[in-house]
Scaffold this motif. Structure first.
Motif, short mmCIF file in Angstrom:
data_model
loop_
_atom_site.label_atom_id
_atom_site.label_comp_id
_atom_site.label_asym_id
_atom_site.label_seq_id
_atom_site.Cartn_x
_atom_site.Cartn_y
_atom_site.Cartn_z
N ASP A 188 0.93 -1.36 0.08
CA ASP A 188 -0.07 -0.08 0.16
C ASP A 188 0.92 1.28 -0.14
N PHE A 189 2.05 1.07 0.62
CA PHE A 189 2.66 2.51 0.85
C PHE A 189 3.45 2.71 -0.56
N CYS A 190 3.97 1.63 -1.12
CA CYS A 190 4.51 1.72 -2.27
C CYS A 190 3.65 2.33 -3.41
N ASP A 191 2.27 1.76 -3.53
CA ASP A 191 1.47 2.19 -4.38
C ASP A 191 1.12 3.56 -4.04
N LEU A 192 1.18 4.23 -2.83
CA LEU A 192 0.83 5.50 -2.46
C LEU A 192 2.06 6.47 -3.24
N ALA A 193 3.16 5.86 -3.01
CA ALA A 193 4.47 6.70 -3.57
C ALA A 193 4.32 6.57 -5.03
N LYS A 194 3.83 5.59 -5.47
CA LYS A 194 3.94 5.43 -7.30
C LYS A 194 2.66 6.76 -7.41
N GLY A 195 1.42 6.51 -6.80
CA GLY A 195 0.37 7.68 -6.94
C GLY A 195 1.01 8.94 -7.00
N LEU A 196 1.87 9.27 -5.99
CA LEU A 196 2.45 10.63 -5.90
C LEU A 196 3.31 10.98 -6.95
N ALA A 197 4.01 9.99 -7.49
CA ALA A 197 4.79 10.12 -8.90
C ALA A 197 3.99 10.57 -9.88
N ALA A 198 3.03 9.64 -10.03
CA ALA A 198 1.86 9.91 -11.46
C ALA A 198 1.30 11.20 -11.29
N LEU A 199 0.84 11.66 -9.98
CA LEU A 199 0.42 13.20 -9.85
C LEU A 199 1.45 13.98 -10.14
N ASP A 200 2.65 13.80 -9.72
CA ASP A 200 3.34 14.86 -10.09
C ASP A 200 3.87 15.01 -11.46
N VAL A 201 3.59 14.08 -12.27
CA VAL A 201 3.94 13.96 -13.85
C VAL A 201 2.88 14.75 -14.20
N ILE A 202 1.60 14.73 -13.99
CA ILE A 202 0.36 15.37 -14.19
C ILE A 202 0.80 16.77 -14.10
N ILE A 203 1.46 17.25 -12.85
CA ILE A 203 1.59 18.74 -12.32
C ILE A 203 2.91 19.11 -13.46
N ILE A 204 3.69 18.14 -13.45
CA ILE A 204 4.87 18.80 -14.49
C ILE A 204 4.33 19.18 -15.86
N MET B 47 -4.38 5.36 -7.70
CA MET B 47 -3.44 6.15 -8.78
C MET B 47 -2.16 5.32 -8.83
N GLY B 48 -1.52 4.87 -7.71
CA GLY B 48 -0.16 4.10 -7.90
C GLY B 48 -0.46 2.92 -8.67
N LYS B 49 -1.60 2.01 -8.25
CA LYS B 49 -1.78 0.82 -9.01
C LYS B 49 -1.92 0.97 -10.37
N ASN B 50 -2.35 2.00 -10.83
CA ASN B 50 -2.27 2.18 -12.41
C ASN B 50 -1.57 3.39 -12.84
N CYS B 51 -0.35 3.56 -12.16
CA CYS B 51 0.51 4.66 -12.46
C CYS B 51 0.81 4.79 -13.93
N PHE B 52 0.92 3.69 -14.65
CA PHE B 52 1.35 3.87 -16.01
C PHE B 52 0.24 4.06 -16.73
#
Length: 339
Positions: free
Chosen positions: A16-32, A271-276
């Protein structure tokens, strides 16, 4: 039985924690991609520098981290092939949408897109984001071969050697693609080895590394041009030079410090589970902002950015939902692509 149950519970928490971190990365890509591309018409330079907080290097770090959950090389290679298949199945949708937007698309274009080549003017961020895929596939392929064939004690040495090679490549101004591959391979290896590290014992070390990375990054965040000798962060990412490398280590350090805090955010975890899939979706949603901007004239850049970001996030969620139904419809296997 209780020990087995607790072990399973801890593993689930790590997932769950890794998925949360991936979700944060996916969100940051959208922000970028809100601040860049269409955002280059109004967003200040420092904003584009600072949003590069948890993007591609962090995603690759997390890929190395999560590789510890799958011990079979065959399964990892199968996951990599499945990821490429997702792209190949996404291309026809992208091709059709481009035609509907007035693009003159041919079978030649379709073939180029499958092999991650070509360009598109109606949805520029889609093809502008594809630089990530060849690097990701190659680095993860190399990473899997290394971490699954070499004993753990030796992985620490190899990770340090990879970091040293990266430093040498930057100093000697090696080929840009070589610098990218070596740097992202280092991030993958780093993610793999920190999985088993007791962060509580290394908390002081992590705080020191975090402080150094922040101090090194600040000049590149505030820089607007290279005349002062400091390359702005937005320019330092391709190829990734020292400023960008230091900035890229901040998110992993924070993740390690927060590893045992039992942080929950179901939306980010999803979001992390579906980050790609979000990485695919944001190419379309970020491109759509070009059609929105003409209606946002005479608005301050801050408000304009927030409006565009909200639209980008909502569209990305909608497109991910469509993609999930699309993939499930093709394979007729519910939840197959949620893994």
């Amino acid at each position: 039985e209780e020990n087995v149950y607790m072990g399973a519970q801890q593993k689930a928490a790590r997932d769950d924690f890794c998925d949360l971190a991936k979700g944060l990365a996916a969100l940051d890509v959208i922000i970028i991609h809100t601040a860049f591309w269409s955002g280059e018409a109004y967003a200040p330079d420092w904003l584009r520098n600072i949003v590069l907080f948890a993007e591609v290097p962090f995603l690759i770090f997390l890929s190395g981290y999560s590789s510890n959950y799958v011990h079979s090389i065959k399964k990892q290679f199968r996951s990599l092939l499945l990821l490429y298949l997702k792209w190949c199945l996404f291309v026809p949708l992208f091709w059709i949408v481009s035609i509907l937007l007035g693009e003159d698309m041919t079978i030649h274009h379709l073939r180029n897109f499958v092999f991650l080549a070509g360009d598109n003017t109606a949805l520029p961020v889609v093809m502008g984001s594809t630089w990530f895929w060849p690097i990701y596939f190659f680095v993860v392929f190399l990473g899997i071969c290394v971490v699954k064939k070499i004993q753990t004690p030796h992985l620490y040495i190899i990770t340090c050697l990879t970091a040293a090679i990266y430093l040498g490549c930057v100093i000697l101004q090696a080929n840009k693609q070589i610098i990218k591959v070596v740097f992202y391979l280092f991030m993958y290896m780093l993610g793999n080895i920190v999985f088993s590290i007791d962060t509580q014992k290394l908390k002081k070390v992590l705080f020191v590394v975090l402080g150094i990375c922040v101090c090194v990054s600040i000049p590149a965040i505030v820089a607007t041009n290279a005349t002062s000798g400091i390359t702005p962060m937005a320019a330092a990412k391709s190829p990734p030079i020292f400023w960008y490398a230091a900035y890229s280590l901040i998110a992993p350090c924070l993740m390690m410090l927060l590893k045992n805090k039992n942080i929950k955010c179901p939306l980010l975890s999803w979001m992390g589970k579906n980050c790609f899939l979000f990485y695919l979706a944001q190419g379309i949603s970020s491109s759509a902002l070009y059609f929105v901007l003409p209606y946002l004239k005479n608005i301050s850049w801050g408000v304009k950015f927030l409006i565009c970001l909200a639209i980008n996030i909502l569209l990305a969620f909608l497109i991910v939902k469509i993609l999930l139904y699309y993939y499930i419809w093709i394979f007729r296997i519910k939840n197959y692509f949620h893994k």
